[in-house]
Design a protein around this motif. Structure first.
Motif, mmCIF file in Angstrom:
data_model
loop_
_atom_site.group_PDB
_atom_site.id
_atom_site.type_symbol
_atom_site.label_atom_id
_atom_site.label_comp_id
_atom_site.label_asym_id
_atom_site.label_seq_id
_atom_site.Cartn_x
_atom_site.Cartn_y
_atom_site.Cartn_z
ATOM 1 N N VAL A 63 -10.076 -36.280 -14.309
ATOM 2 C CA VAL A 63 -8.706 -35.920 -13.419
ATOM 3 C C VAL A 63 -8.386 -34.632 -13.285
ATOM 4 O O VAL A 63 -7.725 -34.300 -12.266
ATOM 5 C CB VAL A 63 -7.432 -36.710 -14.353
ATOM 6 C CG1 VAL A 63 -7.812 -38.069 -14.523
ATOM 7 C CG2 VAL A 63 -7.433 -36.099 -15.491
ATOM 8 N N LEU A 64 -8.908 -33.601 -14.083
ATOM 9 C CA LEU A 64 -8.758 -32.437 -13.915
ATOM 10 C C LEU A 64 -9.831 -31.650 -12.881
ATOM 11 O O LEU A 64 -9.556 -31.074 -11.933
ATOM 12 C CB LEU A 64 -9.072 -31.504 -15.322
ATOM 13 C CG LEU A 64 -8.337 -31.716 -16.379
ATOM 14 C CD1 LEU A 64 -8.559 -30.844 -17.487
ATOM 15 C CD2 LEU A 64 -6.798 -31.331 -16.004
ATOM 16 N N LEU A 65 -11.118 -32.203 -12.691
ATOM 17 C CA LEU A 65 -12.051 -32.031 -11.870
ATOM 18 C C LEU A 65 -11.505 -32.356 -10.382
ATOM 19 O O LEU A 65 -11.514 -31.566 -9.288
ATOM 20 C CB LEU A 65 -13.252 -32.858 -12.172
ATOM 21 C CG LEU A 65 -14.536 -32.388 -11.371
ATOM 22 C CD1 LEU A 65 -14.970 -30.956 -11.866
ATOM 23 C CD2 LEU A 65 -15.708 -33.653 -11.585
ATOM 24 N N ALA A 66 -10.842 -33.540 -10.202
ATOM 25 C CA ALA A 66 -10.424 -33.964 -8.949
ATOM 26 C C ALA A 66 -9.326 -33.065 -8.305
ATOM 27 O O ALA A 66 -9.210 -32.895 -7.045
ATOM 28 C CB ALA A 66 -9.862 -35.344 -9.255
ATOM 29 N N GLY A 79 -23.886 -37.774 -14.414
ATOM 30 C CA GLY A 79 -24.428 -38.787 -13.356
ATOM 31 C C GLY A 79 -23.374 -39.838 -13.095
ATOM 32 O O GLY A 79 -23.649 -40.834 -12.121
ATOM 33 N N SER A 80 -22.166 -39.808 -13.543
ATOM 34 C CA SER A 80 -21.222 -41.130 -13.379
ATOM 35 C C SER A 80 -19.996 -40.452 -12.404
ATOM 36 O O SER A 80 -18.994 -41.301 -12.624
ATOM 37 C CB SER A 80 -20.862 -41.787 -14.696
ATOM 38 O OG SER A 80 -21.840 -42.205 -15.186
ATOM 39 N N ASN A 81 -20.250 -39.440 -12.084
ATOM 40 C CA ASN A 81 -18.942 -38.717 -11.356
ATOM 41 C C ASN A 81 -19.369 -38.142 -9.844
ATOM 42 O O ASN A 81 -20.026 -37.189 -9.722
ATOM 43 C CB ASN A 81 -18.161 -37.452 -12.251
ATOM 44 C CG ASN A 81 -16.987 -37.078 -11.849
ATOM 45 O OD1 ASN A 81 -16.786 -37.181 -10.673
ATOM 46 N ND2 ASN A 81 -16.087 -36.911 -12.735
ATOM 47 N N LYS A 82 -19.023 -39.035 -9.075
ATOM 48 C CA LYS A 82 -19.341 -38.621 -7.365
ATOM 49 C C LYS A 82 -18.696 -37.244 -7.108
ATOM 50 O O LYS A 82 -19.224 -36.504 -6.269
ATOM 51 C CB LYS A 82 -18.818 -39.780 -6.826
ATOM 52 C CG LYS A 82 -19.581 -41.069 -6.804
ATOM 53 C CD LYS A 82 -19.238 -42.004 -6.080
ATOM 54 C CE LYS A 82 -20.042 -43.376 -5.865
ATOM 55 N NZ LYS A 82 -19.748 -44.475 -5.324
ATOM 56 N N GLU A 83 -17.494 -37.299 -7.578
ATOM 57 C CA GLU A 83 -16.724 -35.929 -7.214
ATOM 58 C C GLU A 83 -17.146 -34.774 -7.933
ATOM 59 O O GLU A 83 -17.429 -33.478 -7.420
ATOM 60 C CB GLU A 83 -15.136 -35.920 -7.602
ATOM 61 C CG GLU A 83 -14.227 -34.744 -7.392
ATOM 62 C CD GLU A 83 -14.208 -34.218 -6.016
ATOM 63 O OE1 GLU A 83 -13.886 -33.073 -5.629
ATOM 64 O OE2 GLU A 83 -14.568 -35.208 -5.053
ATOM 65 N N PHE A 84 -17.942 -34.814 -8.980
ATOM 66 C CA PHE A 84 -18.405 -33.855 -9.900
ATOM 67 C C PHE A 84 -19.636 -33.470 -8.735
ATOM 68 O O PHE A 84 -20.013 -32.311 -8.491
ATOM 69 C CB PHE A 84 -18.977 -34.373 -11.197
ATOM 70 C CG PHE A 84 -19.874 -33.049 -11.810
ATOM 71 C CD1 PHE A 84 -19.034 -32.509 -13.119
ATOM 72 C CD2 PHE A 84 -21.298 -32.776 -11.565
ATOM 73 C CE1 PHE A 84 -19.904 -31.467 -13.929
ATOM 74 C CE2 PHE A 84 -21.565 -32.056 -12.269
ATOM 75 C CZ PHE A 84 -21.140 -31.235 -13.422
#
Length: 250
Positions: A63-66, A79-84
């Motif tokens: 949520v912070l990354l977004a 590997g589980s975060n497309k936005e990352f």
């Protein structure tokens, strides 16, 4: 000695822009999500996070990354975060990839006052030799790459030197905690949480159940209160399912 803070918002109110934060959790388990959500609402940005992973899309550090609030992260699994992946490849996020066991030991060492240690993990790879992409330029090129690390031979075996990690703050999730900050983790939530708790200069614990001093068995305490500065009771937390696999009926 009473370290209880009334709300998660109060617990994270003083975290400034640019702070480094060690965060417990593994996948969706043991993630201090309520503290992370409170920090999102608080507004601090340009953060550096140290965590096994950087959350998933819409959960945990995700949520912070977004909201582009994380400038840099030290992680072992992403590997589980497309936005990352998007931010990393577009040059919007700096990433220091670290072997999982090395990351755990770097946090533990920092908490124990050990500035560095030697490990065989990564010897003969870019982890030791340098060249891992820390930041891309957004066009497929590497803007910043990791530097070579010191290696040394002991008894005929080569090891690489890794630095201990000490963070400005740490967020952890515990099953039980008392007013003195002693913590007990439940089952697999005892993952990166103890090491993250040790690594923070100011460690903030969200606990499902707050108990009075003396109610916890001293022999079953996983993080001693000396490593915890703030405790906030959040009540029972439901753990989600990261990857649901079901059988297709014929």
């Amino acid at each position: 000695m009473d370290k209880v803070v009334r709300t998660a918002a109060d617990a994270v109110a003083d975290i400034p822009d640019g702070a480094s934060i060690a965060v417990g959790g593994f996948g969706l388990v043991g993630v201090p999500e309520i503290l992370i959500d409170a920090l999102r609402d608080q507004g601090a940005g340009e953060l550096e996070t140290i965590s096994n992973n950087c959350g998933t899309d819409g959960f945990g550090l995700g949520v912070l990354l977004a909201e582009h609030r994380i400038r840099r992260t030290i992680s072992s699994y992403v590997g589980s975060n497309k936005e990352f992946a998007r931010q990393y490849l577009q040059g919007e996020l700096e990433v220091e990839l670290t072997p999982q066991g090395t990351l755990a030991e770097r946090m533990r060492a920092g908490g124990a006052g050990i500035p560095a240690f030697f490990t065989p993990a990564g010897v003969g790879t870019q982890v030791a030799d340098g060249g891992l992409p820390l930041r891309y330029d957004g066009a497929g090129g590497v803007l910043v790459a990791s530097e070579p690390k010191e290696t040394r031979e002991f008894d005929g075996v080569t090891y690489v030197m890794e630095r201990g990690i000490v963070a400005d703050y740490a967020f952890v999730h515990a099953w039980k905690g008392d007013r003195h900050g002693n913590l007990v983790y439940r089952r697999s939530a005892r993952n990166f949480n103890p090491n993250a708790a040790a690594a923070g200069r100011i460690t903030i614990a969200q606990v499902e159940h707050l108990v009075e001093p003396g109610e916890l068995d001293p022999e079953n305490i996983h993080t001693p209160g000396i490593q915890v500065q703030r405790v906030v009771e959040v009540g029972p937390v439901e753990v989600g399912i990261e990857k649901r696999t079901v059988r297709t009926e014929n």
